[in-house]
Write an enzyme that holds these catalytic residues in place. Structure first.
Site, PDB file in Angstrom:
ATOM      1  N   THR A  15       0.687  -1.168   0.116  1.00 35.85           N
ATOM      2  CA  THR A  15       0.056  -0.111   0.095  1.00 35.85           C
ATOM      3  C   THR A  15       0.763   1.279  -0.231  1.00 35.85           C
ATOM      4  O   THR A  15       0.325   2.350   0.212  1.00 35.85           O
ATOM      5  CB  THR A  15      -0.963   0.147   1.305  1.00 35.85           C
ATOM      6  OG1 THR A  15      -0.042   0.113   2.579  1.00 35.85           O
ATOM      7  CG2 THR A  15      -1.972  -1.243   1.274  1.00 35.85           C
ATOM      8  N   ALA A 250       7.341   5.799   9.322  1.00 38.14           N
ATOM      9  CA  ALA A 250       5.947   5.441   8.789  1.00 38.14           C
ATOM     10  C   ALA A 250       6.102   6.122   7.387  1.00 38.14           C
ATOM     11  O   ALA A 250       6.591   7.030   6.995  1.00 38.14           O
ATOM     12  CB  ALA A 250       4.882   5.844   9.274  1.00 38.14           C
ATOM     13  N   LYS A 251       5.219   5.238   6.247  1.00 39.51           N
ATOM     14  CA  LYS A 251       5.042   5.892   5.133  1.00 39.51           C
ATOM     15  C   LYS A 251       4.429   7.149   5.254  1.00 39.51           C
ATOM     16  O   LYS A 251       5.002   8.264   4.485  1.00 39.51           O
ATOM     17  CB  LYS A 251       4.132   5.079   4.430  1.00 39.51           C
ATOM     18  CG  LYS A 251       4.293   3.530   4.060  1.00 39.51           C
ATOM     19  CD  LYS A 251       3.284   2.750   3.768  1.00 39.51           C
ATOM     20  CE  LYS A 251       3.590   1.206   3.604  1.00 39.51           C
ATOM     21  NZ  LYS A 251       2.646   0.323   3.831  1.00 39.51           N
ATOM     22  N   ARG A 252       3.551   7.441   6.139  1.00 45.94           N
ATOM     23  CA  ARG A 252       2.844   8.790   6.194  1.00 45.94           C
ATOM     24  C   ARG A 252       3.896   9.873   6.757  1.00 45.94           C
ATOM     25  O   ARG A 252       3.761  10.870   6.210  1.00 45.94           O
ATOM     26  CB  ARG A 252       1.806   8.757   7.122  1.00 45.94           C
ATOM     27  CG  ARG A 252       0.440   7.805   6.619  1.00 45.94           C
ATOM     28  CD  ARG A 252      -0.449   8.084   7.677  1.00 45.94           C
ATOM     29  NE  ARG A 252      -0.266   7.439   8.755  1.00 45.94           N
ATOM     30  CZ  ARG A 252      -0.308   5.860   8.973  1.00 45.94           C
ATOM     31  NH1 ARG A 252      -0.869   5.239   7.962  1.00 45.94           N
ATOM     32  NH2 ARG A 252       0.029   5.632   9.970  1.00 45.94           N
TER      33      ARG A 252
END
Ligand code: GLU
Length: 289
Positions: A15, A250-252
């Site tokens: 994702t 984190a990706k975010r």
């Protein structure tokens, strides 16, 4: 007699792009197997059809190769395993442990006047559990629904359970605290809990190496293993990497992706070696909450 062969896995969800925290996790899973002559497997957890992307899958394979991590056998893709998950759901259904849930997120929030927090967020208030059979039948054919486990009933059936985590300490499973979790989603044939439990068993995983953020979920996985007659692996929940502000990578939160490091000409195998020696980039620390 020699110990049975150790089998570990890396199981990313495609994702987003992998970041340094994934390298940290993948190296640990890889080395735990390889150091003992075992097998290291790769599973793509693309059960969420709306959020999974083919370019992220390609990126994961390229990142692992760049890190010098090779996996054994074919890559398992959860998106191809709907019938296997359905068989597990049927089995739980036959044990009288599942019920359909028609609630939307908004319904659930509205019902939770004082949300009862579980280990993984708010616990489902059980609104659909006591629905009359006639209403249930009518709505099943007409409305999208998830399938939840009747946790109290499941726990009573399974009896006391435990598992071995990391340094051989025994953990008593307490799945009741999670409430009636979803096992089949409205928009996907299985939830994370069901798919990961079924697949770890199907792949013969003996040792699950993953971040400590998934420690709480193990209570549910242990219960599902008991109900589905699946073996229980040993779990190694490792610390998570945090940045200087104390935020989890984190990706975010904009942690540099492995793809970016790769594109910048960094040496992935050298980076993996650094991780092995416990040398983390400046400003990154491994923290167990
Ligand atoms: N697919 C999960 C993730 O990317 C990991 C699942 C697991 O290791 O159990 O966070």
């Amino acid at each position: 007699m020699p110990d049975p062969m150790i089998i570990t896995r890396f199981a990313p969800s495609p994702t987003g792009a992998l970041h340094f925290g994934h390298a940290w996790s993948a190296v640990q899973a890889h080395d735990r197997a390889r150091d003992q002559g075992g097998r290291f497997l790769l599973r793509i957890e693309d059960i969420d059809g709306t959020r999974s992307r083919a370019d992220h899958i390609a990126g994961i394979l390229a990142d692992l190769a760049w890190l010098g991590l090779s996996w054994d056998g074919p890559v398992l893709r959860q998106s191809e395993r709907a019938s296997v998950y359905q068989a597990a759901l049927d089995r739980l259904h036959d044990q009288g442990l599942l019920y359909p849930c028609f609630c939307t997120r908004a319904d659930i929030t509205a019902r939770l006047s004082a949300p009862h927090a579980g280990p993984d967020g708010a616990v489902y208030p059980g609104s659909c559990r006591a629905m009359a059979p006639t209403e249930r039948q009518a709505r099943i054919t007409a409305e999208p629904h998830a399938w939840r486990i009747d946790m109290a009933r499941a726990v009573a059936l399974a009896g006391p359970l435990d598992w071995v985590d990391a340094q051989a300490s025994r953990v008593t499973a307490d799945p009741l605290a999670h409430g009636d979790v979803v096992l089949a989603r409205k928009d996907a044939p299985a939830s994370y809990h069901l798919a990961v439990t079924v697949d770890d068993a199907a792949q013969g995983v003996t040792d699950v190496v993953r971040g400590v953020d998934l420690f709480a979920a193990t209570h549910v996985h242990r219960l599902l293993q008991a109900l589905l007659d699946l073996p229980t692996p040993t779990y190694h929940h490792h610390a998570l990497l945090h940045d200087q502000q104390g935020n989890r990578l984190a990706k975010r939160s904009g942690a540099p992706t492995l793809a970016a490091l790769r594109a910048a000409g960094e040496d992935g195998a050298a980076l993996a070696q650094m991780v092995r020696r416990g040398q983390l980039p400046i400003g990154i620390a491994a923290i167990t909450p």
